[in-house]
Design an enzyme around this catalytic site. Structure first.
Site, PDB file in Angstrom:
ATOM      1  N   GLY A  31      54.297  69.524  25.851  1.00 20.96           N
ATOM      2  CA  GLY A  31      53.666  68.260  25.489  1.00 20.96           C
ATOM      3  C   GLY A  31      54.190  67.118  26.318  1.00 20.96           C
ATOM      4  N   GLU A  32      53.445  66.035  26.282  1.00 21.54           N
ATOM      5  CA  GLU A  32      53.807  64.832  27.020  1.00 21.54           C
ATOM      6  C   GLU A  32      53.704  63.653  26.079  1.00 21.54           C
ATOM      7  OE1 GLU A  32      52.581  62.440  31.118  1.00 21.54           O
ATOM      8  OE2 GLU A  32      51.642  64.343  30.595  1.00 21.54           O
ATOM      9  N   GLY A  33      54.745  62.859  26.006  1.00 21.06           N
ATOM     10  CA  GLY A  33      54.771  61.739  25.082  1.00 21.06           C
ATOM     11  C   GLY A  33      55.044  60.428  25.762  1.00 21.06           C
ATOM     12  N   GLY A  84      58.514  60.834  27.922  1.00 20.30           N
ATOM     13  CA  GLY A  84      58.899  62.003  28.679  1.00 20.30           C
ATOM     14  C   GLY A  84      57.967  63.178  28.522  1.00 20.30           C
ATOM     15  N   VAL A  85      58.400  64.289  29.091  1.00 20.15           N
ATOM     16  CA  VAL A  85      57.666  65.547  29.054  1.00 20.15           C
ATOM     17  C   VAL A  85      58.583  66.603  28.459  1.00 20.15           C
ATOM     18  CG1 VAL A  85      56.525  67.313  30.445  1.00 20.15           C
ATOM     19  CG2 VAL A  85      56.312  64.902  31.086  1.00 20.15           C
ATOM     20  N   VAL A  86      58.028  67.462  27.611  1.00 18.21           N
ATOM     21  CA  VAL A  86      58.800  68.546  27.012  1.00 18.21           C
ATOM     22  C   VAL A  86      58.250  69.871  27.519  1.00 18.21           C
ATOM     23  CG1 VAL A  86      59.491  69.696  24.881  1.00 18.21           C
ATOM     24  CG2 VAL A  86      59.335  67.203  24.955  1.00 18.21           C
ATOM     25  N   LYS A  93      63.535  68.344  27.274  1.00 18.87           N
ATOM     26  CA  LYS A  93      62.855  67.062  27.409  1.00 18.87           C
ATOM     27  C   LYS A  93      63.367  66.324  28.632  1.00 18.87           C
ATOM     28  CE  LYS A  93      61.797  62.722  24.987  1.00 18.87           C
ATOM     29  NZ  LYS A  93      61.923  61.977  23.716  1.00 18.87           N
ATOM     30  N   ASP A 112      58.701  56.595  14.738  1.00 17.63           N
ATOM     31  CA  ASP A 112      57.521  57.278  15.267  1.00 17.63           C
ATOM     32  C   ASP A 112      57.258  58.584  14.518  1.00 17.63           C
ATOM     33  OD1 ASP A 112      55.311  57.486  16.901  1.00 17.63           O
ATOM     34  OD2 ASP A 112      56.389  58.385  18.589  1.00 17.63           O
TER      35      ASP A 112
END
Length: 327
Positions: free
Chosen positions: A45-47, A50-52, A67, A162
């Protein structure tokens, strides 16, 4: 993590309880591991920050989640170590808690200088499992775990800021873990504002945030958990059709009026017990000072009831090809 609008990263003033701002403690010194100990498998996933990725520890064969925290726009490609230390510090403060994702180490790329947070691999997001309404007993079992996680975070002086179904992971047997502490920040003294103008996903953003307040506390997480509880019971986000902050705020006002002056609130949940309604109303109180804390919610008589097993309710579902899909 779901894709999200890029926001300015929380200011580095203060850290979580294991970092400088808390009780005069010094920031923990991390012995960086090497990112080259891990083999990248796929992007999870991408938030916001960052990116995981899913990866394999080449030393042990263990599957992990890694992450990468994006550099700031003006960071010239270098990782903002303060952001890494802040998030890692929050995770370290909650080490060992079953309802919060666990950090394994902080790793660095000695070639690029990028820094990563290595965590346990848990499973899919709760959002991916919200394909139907959950029963009251199932909802109670889920909320019990989430409230315990929030109680730990808040007890360590951290506000998540969040919480949403996409930031809750589902593990084997229906275990649930709050994740993505990239927006988390230390709770500030009353009256001391946070620097960020916008935090939390729109549908889970507390009324005080929608009104532009920058002085707030852990109650913003409790509102978000109330939204999650409603979504579990109905199968749809509480403010699903809202497009703007004004839309959500208007509907939050309507909800408050319905809860206070009529019997129309949660009319689409006729089978929900009165005790369950009390918890939902308490979490979704418009005024933050009237909102239930995590500890208060957990001590409510609703949680005296028996939980339903979650292994079948939250277990991975097979796709048409017969493979188990975790993504």
């Amino acid at each position: 993590m779901a894709a999200a609008t890029r926001r300015k990263r929380p200011a580095p003033t203060g850290t979580c309880s294991s970092c400088p701002a808390a009780a005069g403690k010094k920031r923990p010194r991390y012995q960086f591991g090497s990112i080259y100990n891990y083999e990248k498998l796929e992007v999870l996933g991408e938030g916001t920050y960052g990116v995981v990725v899913k990866a394999r520890d080449q030393r042990t064969g263990e599957t992990v989640a890694i992450k990468w925290i994006r550099p700031d726009d003006d960071g010239a490609g270098a990782t903002d170590l303060r952001a890494v230390f802040r998030e890692a510090g929050c995770l370290e403060a909650c080490r060992g808690h079953p309802s919060i994702v666990q950090m394994k180490e902080v790793a660095a790329d000695e070639v690029t200088g990028h820094v990563f947070i290595v965590m346990e691999f848990v499973g899919p997001s709760l959002e991916s499992r919200l394909t139907r309404p959950f029963s009251e007993a199932e909802t109670r079992a889920i909320m019990r775990q989430l409230l315990r996680g929030a109680e730990k975070l808040h007890g360590e002086g951290t506000v998540h800021r969040d919480i949403k179904p996409d930031n809750i992971l589902v593990g084997p047997g229906g275990t649930l873990k709050i994740c993505d502490l990239g927006m988390a920040a230390p709770a500030r003294p009353a009256g001391e504002p946070y620097p960020e103008e916008t935090v939390a996903a729109l549908w889970y953003r507390a009324p005080e945030l929608l009104r532009g307040a920058r002085t707030y506390g852990a109650a913003v997480d409790m509102w978000a958990l109330g939204c999650v509880m409603s979504e579990l019971l109905t199968g749809a986000p509480l403010f699903e059709d809202a497009k703007t902050e004004d839309d959500v705020l208007h509907r939050a006002h309507d909800l408050e009026d319905a809860m206070e002056f009529t019997d129309l609130a949660f009319g689409d949940l006729p089978e929900l017990s009165e005790a369950g309604r009390e918890v939902l109303r308490g979490l979704l109180s418009f005024a933050p000072e009237k909102r239930l804390t995590a500890a208060e919610a957990l001590s409510h008589r609703w949680f005296d009831g028996e939980d339903a097993p979650l292994s079948s309710a939250l277990c991975p579902r097979k796709d048409r090809r017969g493979f188990i899909s975790f993504i």
